[in-house]
Design a protein around this motif. Structure first.
Motif, short mmCIF file in Angstrom:
data_model
loop_
_atom_site.label_atom_id
_atom_site.label_comp_id
_atom_site.label_asym_id
_atom_site.label_seq_id
_atom_site.Cartn_x
_atom_site.Cartn_y
_atom_site.Cartn_z
N GLN A 64 0.83 -1.21 0.00
CA GLN A 64 0.00 0.00 0.00
C GLN A 64 0.87 1.26 0.00
N LEU A 67 -0.63 4.55 1.40
CA LEU A 67 -0.64 4.61 2.85
C LEU A 67 0.71 5.11 3.37
N ASN A 154 -6.77 -1.02 11.50
CA ASN A 154 -7.56 -1.00 10.27
C ASN A 154 -8.31 -2.33 10.17
N PHE A 298 -8.20 1.30 3.60
CA PHE A 298 -7.32 2.09 2.75
C PHE A 298 -7.25 1.57 1.32
N TYR A 309 -8.46 8.48 5.75
CA TYR A 309 -7.29 9.33 5.97
C TYR A 309 -7.65 10.59 6.76
#
Length: 318
Positions: A64, A67, A154, A298, A309
């Motif tokens: 990611q 991220l 998450n 995400f 975010y």
């Protein structure tokens, strides 16, 4: 101190192999990936004294990049750990993702922190975990009070999909199988719909062969018993000793058959059960439910991803 080498992600990402000795299947390593802030953010960014350590979920690895850049753009040093027998850390002949106890990962995490130099440098550590990685980091923080400054979870896998009563009923059976046949096989329960949802949303890149199979790794009694034991510890109440932010989808969708709702919901976990379990990990827990979010918030569509975010930035106080 080990050496850093260019990572498969390119664009300035680097990786370092962390030797962890051997087990019954041979050499064991973890792999640390890092992205560093540009000089201006490093000097003046609001999070310039922060080091982030990310841990992935089941059948997963770190990819990611967006991220990572969210943190580095604000001055933080971002690190992601591919745990033993996952992703970059897979070695021939290994049972992918397998451990018989989640605290085995203490060695992986300690090796990562040593390579990061966070504590020796007086920097603040923020733990960021997804799904099984969220469970792993929660339990690590509870065993190592005072080392993490904040924890961000998450869609953490804090409770079995069958709920507390189902978990309690299943645990004795799982424990018996784990003792007798820890590497036995379970029926496949991942039908590939979560992977399909990510592909249709457009947030899942191609993965190296075997690192992230569409229907997940095979599961084994020893591993599942270890996860359920972690759930039981959370259910009994733990204390991570720092503020926690828990990001979840607003709703879950059954994974038994495909539906278009899977593109904007969690088709892996029962988010209401996770939200309840999250209240037992610390004295200060913020839970944010995101409309349209996938299991990995995400990797959701842009509206839900942007909301995740924004929630993280509002909450941050490091």
């Amino acid at each position: 101190m080990g050496e850093w080498h260019p990572d498969i992600l390119g664009n300035g990402f680097e990786q370092q192999t962390l030797p962890l000795g051997t087990d019954d299947e041979g050499e064991v390593v973890a792999t640390l990936v890092r992205a560093m802030p540009h000089p201006g953010a490093r000097l003046f960014g609001p999070w310039r004294e922060v080091d982030v350590l990310y841990v992935h979920g089941w059948s997963d690895y770190f990819f990611q990049t967006g991220l990572a850049h969210f943190f580095t753009d604000r001055g933080a040093r971002f690190h992601a750990l591919d745990l033993r027998k996952y992703g970059r850390s897979i070695r021939p002949g290994q049972t992918r993702g397998y451990v018989a106890a989640l605290d085995v990962y203490d060695a992986d995490i300690e090796a990562a922190l040593d390579a990061m130099g966070t504590e020796g440098g007086g920097r603040r550590l923020v733990l960021l975990g997804h799904s099984t990685g969220g469970l792993t980091l929660t339990l690590w923080a509870a065993r190592h009070l005072g080392r993490a400054h904040a924890v961000v979870l998450n869609s953490p896998w804090l409770e079995l999909q069958l709920g507390p009563l189902g978990r309690q009923a299943l645990a004795p059976i799982l424990n018996a199988r784990a003792r007798i046949d820890p590497l036995g096989t379970h029926p496949a329960v991942d039908l590939g719909f979560y992977t399909r949802a990510q592909r249709e949303v457009g947030t899942l890149p191609d993965s190296p062969e075997g690192w992230r199979p569409a229907r997940g790794f095979p599961t084994h009694p020893g591993w599942l018993a270890a996860v359920v034991a972690g759930h039981a510890r959370v259910a009994s109440g733990v204390e991570i000793g720092c503020p926690a932010l828990v990001l979840l989808s607003a709703r879950s969708t059954s994974a038994l058959s495909w539906s278009d709702a899977m593109r904007e919901s969690d088709s892996v976990l029962v988010v209401d059960d996770i939200a309840r379990a999250a209240t037992r990990i610390a004295r200060e827990v913020t839970i944010v439910r995101l409309d349209g979010a996938l299991h990995d918030v995400f990797l959701s569509r842009s509206e839900a991803r942007d909301a995740a975010y924004a929630a993280l930035e509002r909450w941050s106080r490091w």
